[in-house]
Design a protein around this motif. Structure first.
Motif, PDB file in Angstrom:
ATOM      1  N   LYS A  48       0.644  17.300 -13.772  1.00 29.53           N
ATOM      2  CA  LYS A  48       1.192  18.223 -13.022  1.00 29.53           C
ATOM      3  C   LYS A  48       2.038  18.918 -14.455  1.00 29.53           C
ATOM      4  O   LYS A  48       1.685  19.849 -15.244  1.00 29.53           O
ATOM      5  CB  LYS A  48       1.150  18.358 -12.126  1.00 29.53           C
ATOM      6  N   GLU A  49       3.146  18.252 -14.190  1.00 28.10           N
ATOM      7  CA  GLU A  49       4.460  18.861 -14.688  1.00 28.10           C
ATOM      8  C   GLU A  49       4.454  18.263 -16.327  1.00 28.10           C
ATOM      9  O   GLU A  49       4.557  19.300 -17.486  1.00 28.10           O
ATOM     10  CB  GLU A  49       6.139  18.103 -14.085  1.00 28.10           C
ATOM     11  N   LYS A  50       3.800  17.508 -17.124  1.00 29.49           N
ATOM     12  CA  LYS A  50       4.235  16.556 -18.280  1.00 29.49           C
ATOM     13  C   LYS A  50       2.313  16.475 -19.548  1.00 29.49           C
ATOM     14  O   LYS A  50       2.555  16.692 -20.031  1.00 29.49           O
ATOM     15  CB  LYS A  50       4.500  14.924 -18.244  1.00 29.49           C
ATOM     16  N   GLY A  51       1.588  16.201 -17.898  1.00 25.75           N
ATOM     17  CA  GLY A  51      -0.017  16.189 -18.926  1.00 25.75           C
ATOM     18  C   GLY A  51      -0.734  14.408 -19.255  1.00 25.75           C
ATOM     19  O   GLY A  51       0.752  13.542 -18.604  1.00 25.75           O
ATOM     20  N   ALA A  52      -1.612  14.627 -19.196  1.00 21.50           N
ATOM     21  CA  ALA A  52      -2.359  13.764 -18.971  1.00 21.50           C
ATOM     22  C   ALA A  52      -1.205  12.334 -19.891  1.00 21.50           C
ATOM     23  O   ALA A  52      -0.947  11.674 -19.781  1.00 21.50           O
ATOM     24  CB  ALA A  52      -3.428  13.788 -19.380  1.00 21.50           C
ATOM     25  N   GLU A  53      -1.359  13.265 -20.935  1.00 18.29           N
ATOM     26  CA  GLU A  53      -1.018  12.012 -22.105  1.00 18.29           C
ATOM     27  C   GLU A  53       0.881  11.303 -22.090  1.00 18.29           C
ATOM     28  O   GLU A  53       1.094  10.312 -22.498  1.00 18.29           O
ATOM     29  CB  GLU A  53      -0.458  12.498 -23.620  1.00 18.29           C
ATOM     30  N   ALA A  54       1.902  12.723 -21.513  1.00 19.52           N
ATOM     31  CA  ALA A  54       2.970  11.962 -21.178  1.00 19.52           C
ATOM     32  C   ALA A  54       3.270  10.975 -20.173  1.00 19.52           C
ATOM     33  O   ALA A  54       4.238  10.521 -19.911  1.00 19.52           O
ATOM     34  CB  ALA A  54       3.673  13.475 -21.076  1.00 19.52           C
ATOM     35  N   SER A  55       2.093  11.034 -18.677  1.00 21.30           N
ATOM     36  CA  SER A  55       2.474  10.221 -17.966  1.00 21.30           C
ATOM     37  C   SER A  55       1.541   8.653 -17.745  1.00 21.30           C
ATOM     38  O   SER A  55       1.233   8.378 -16.862  1.00 21.30           O
ATOM     39  CB  SER A  55       1.954  11.351 -16.905  1.00 21.30           C
ATOM     40  N   ALA A  56       1.480   8.556 -19.359  1.00 20.31           N
ATOM     41  CA  ALA A  56       0.726   7.098 -19.078  1.00 20.31           C
ATOM     42  C   ALA A  56       1.657   5.844 -18.382  1.00 20.31           C
ATOM     43  O   ALA A  56       1.019   4.829 -17.630  1.00 20.31           O
ATOM     44  CB  ALA A  56       0.623   7.039 -20.311  1.00 20.31           C
ATOM     45  N   ALA A  57       2.474   6.157 -18.491  1.00 21.27           N
ATOM     46  CA  ALA A  57       3.477   4.719 -17.852  1.00 21.27           C
ATOM     47  C   ALA A  57       3.177   4.714 -16.179  1.00 21.27           C
ATOM     48  O   ALA A  57       3.180   4.099 -15.509  1.00 21.27           O
ATOM     49  CB  ALA A  57       4.681   5.325 -17.997  1.00 21.27           C
ATOM     50  N   GLU A  58       3.428   6.319 -15.846  1.00 20.30           N
ATOM     51  CA  GLU A  58       3.072   6.387 -14.171  1.00 20.30           C
ATOM     52  C   GLU A  58       1.517   6.279 -13.516  1.00 20.30           C
ATOM     53  O   GLU A  58       1.109   5.412 -13.081  1.00 20.30           O
ATOM     54  CB  GLU A  58       2.915   7.742 -13.838  1.00 20.30           C
ATOM     55  N   VAL A  93       0.850  -1.542   0.096  1.00 18.05           N
ATOM     56  CA  VAL A  93      -0.161   0.282  -0.195  1.00 18.05           C
ATOM     57  C   VAL A  93       0.804   1.647  -0.300  1.00 18.05           C
ATOM     58  O   VAL A  93       0.507   2.144  -1.003  1.00 18.05           O
ATOM     59  CB  VAL A  93      -0.989  -0.228   0.813  1.00 18.05           C
ATOM     60  N   VAL A  94       2.194   0.915   0.959  1.00 17.85           N
ATOM     61  CA  VAL A  94       2.909   2.435   0.853  1.00 17.85           C
ATOM     62  C   VAL A  94       3.872   2.952  -0.817  1.00 17.85           C
ATOM     63  O   VAL A  94       2.987   3.446  -1.351  1.00 17.85           O
ATOM     64  CB  VAL A  94       4.279   2.047   1.528  1.00 17.85           C
ATOM     65  N   ASP A  95       4.210   2.083  -1.620  1.00 15.68           N
ATOM     66  CA  ASP A  95       4.641   1.649  -2.862  1.00 15.68           C
ATOM     67  C   ASP A  95       3.207   2.633  -3.737  1.00 15.68           C
ATOM     68  O   ASP A  95       3.472   3.002  -4.277  1.00 15.68           O
ATOM     69  CB  ASP A  95       4.755   0.367  -2.560  1.00 15.68           C
ATOM     70  N   THR A  96       1.825   1.966  -3.263  1.00 20.88           N
ATOM     71  CA  THR A  96       0.891   2.365  -4.590  1.00 20.88           C
ATOM     72  C   THR A  96       0.917   3.873  -4.156  1.00 20.88           C
ATOM     73  O   THR A  96       0.676   4.869  -4.941  1.00 20.88           O
ATOM     74  CB  THR A  96      -0.054   1.344  -3.944  1.00 20.88           C
ATOM     75  N   LYS A  97       0.817   4.336  -2.962  1.00 18.23           N
ATOM     76  CA  LYS A  97       0.679   5.911  -2.416  1.00 18.23           C
ATOM     77  C   LYS A  97       1.844   6.504  -3.369  1.00 18.23           C
ATOM     78  O   LYS A  97       1.478   7.616  -3.620  1.00 18.23           O
ATOM     79  CB  LYS A  97       0.656   6.168  -0.689  1.00 18.23           C
ATOM     80  N   VAL A  98       3.130   6.151  -2.779  1.00 15.02           N
ATOM     81  CA  VAL A  98       4.147   6.529  -3.579  1.00 15.02           C
ATOM     82  C   VAL A  98       3.970   6.956  -5.018  1.00 15.02           C
ATOM     83  O   VAL A  98       4.190   7.655  -5.352  1.00 15.02           O
ATOM     84  CB  VAL A  98       5.635   6.363  -3.466  1.00 15.02           C
ATOM     85  N   ALA A  99       3.656   5.653  -5.386  1.00 12.70           N
ATOM     86  CA  ALA A  99       3.648   5.766  -7.367  1.00 12.70           C
ATOM     87  C   ALA A  99       2.208   6.984  -7.758  1.00 12.70           C
ATOM     88  O   ALA A  99       2.083   7.407  -8.496  1.00 12.70           O
ATOM     89  CB  ALA A  99       2.472   4.516  -7.585  1.00 12.70           C
ATOM     90  N   ILE A 100       1.007   6.745  -6.454  1.00 15.62           N
ATOM     91  CA  ILE A 100       0.168   7.835  -6.785  1.00 15.62           C
ATOM     92  C   ILE A 100       0.735   9.033  -6.715  1.00 15.62           C
ATOM     93  O   ILE A 100       0.290  10.183  -7.275  1.00 15.62           O
ATOM     94  CB  ILE A 100      -1.032   7.678  -5.528  1.00 15.62           C
ATOM     95  N   ARG A 101       1.019   9.291  -5.959  1.00 19.26           N
ATOM     96  CA  ARG A 101       1.560  10.788  -5.495  1.00 19.26           C
ATOM     97  C   ARG A 101       2.826  11.113  -6.216  1.00 19.26           C
ATOM     98  O   ARG A 101       2.971  11.767  -7.633  1.00 19.26           O
ATOM     99  CB  ARG A 101       3.215  11.037  -4.637  1.00 19.26           C
ATOM    100  N   THR A 102       3.601  10.184  -7.610  1.00 20.52           N
ATOM    101  CA  THR A 102       4.363  10.041  -8.573  1.00 20.52           C
ATOM    102  C   THR A 102       3.756  10.775  -9.553  1.00 20.52           C
ATOM    103  O   THR A 102       4.205  11.145 -10.573  1.00 20.52           O
ATOM    104  CB  THR A 102       5.194   9.255  -9.052  1.00 20.52           C
ATOM    105  N   TYR A 103       2.113  10.015  -9.751  1.00 22.39           N
ATOM    106  CA  TYR A 103       1.839  10.354 -11.031  1.00 22.39           C
ATOM    107  C   TYR A 103       1.148  11.413 -10.624  1.00 22.39           C
ATOM    108  O   TYR A 103       0.725  12.232 -11.858  1.00 22.39           O
ATOM    109  CB  TYR A 103       0.587   9.042 -10.976  1.00 22.39           C
TER     110      TYR A 103
END
Length: 119
Positions: A50-60, A35-45
């Motif tokens: 915000k930084e790249k936009g929706a299309e550029a953050s598909a991997a996250e 769950v902790v890893d998932t929360k970190v992934a959510i923050r990263t996403y």
């Protein structure tokens, strides 16, 4: 017949030789997503969104979806087992009621919402 100590030594030598040659089978251990890893992934996403936009953050986004689904699956497993038990018996068991499905859906909804709302 070889003595036992010689058999062990030969097996160890063969194993280490195969390890050095890279021919020894390796089974990668798949790390469970916590769950902790998932929360970190959510923050990263969210940051990537915000930084790249929706299309550029598909991997996250893919990492978040995978993490949330695994976390919800493990957290709500008892309710899912009850549901599939009822499903296999075509809801003919006395314990199979609308509450069985409701509990499973409620668990999945609440837990995923809790994960996604976390900061």
């Amino acid at each position: 017949l070889k003595p036992v100590w010689l058999k062990c030594r030969t097996a160890q030598a063969t194993r280490s030789t195969r390890q050095e040659a890279g021919t020894l089978e390796r089974h990668p251990i798949k790390r469970m997503t916590s769950v902790v890893d998932t929360k970190v992934a959510i923050r990263t996403y969210k940051a990537a969104l915000k930084e790249k936009g929706a299309e550029a953050s598909a991997a996250e986004r893919k990492v978040v979806v995978n993490g949330v689904s695994k976390a919800v699956k493990s957290e709500c497993a008892p309710y899912v087992e009850d549901f599939f038990g009822c499903f296999q018996h075509r809801f003919a068991l006395n314990s199979c009621t609308d509450a069985t499905v409701g509990k499973m859906l409620k668990c999945q909804e609440q837990f995923s919402a809790q994960l996604l709302d976390s900061q």
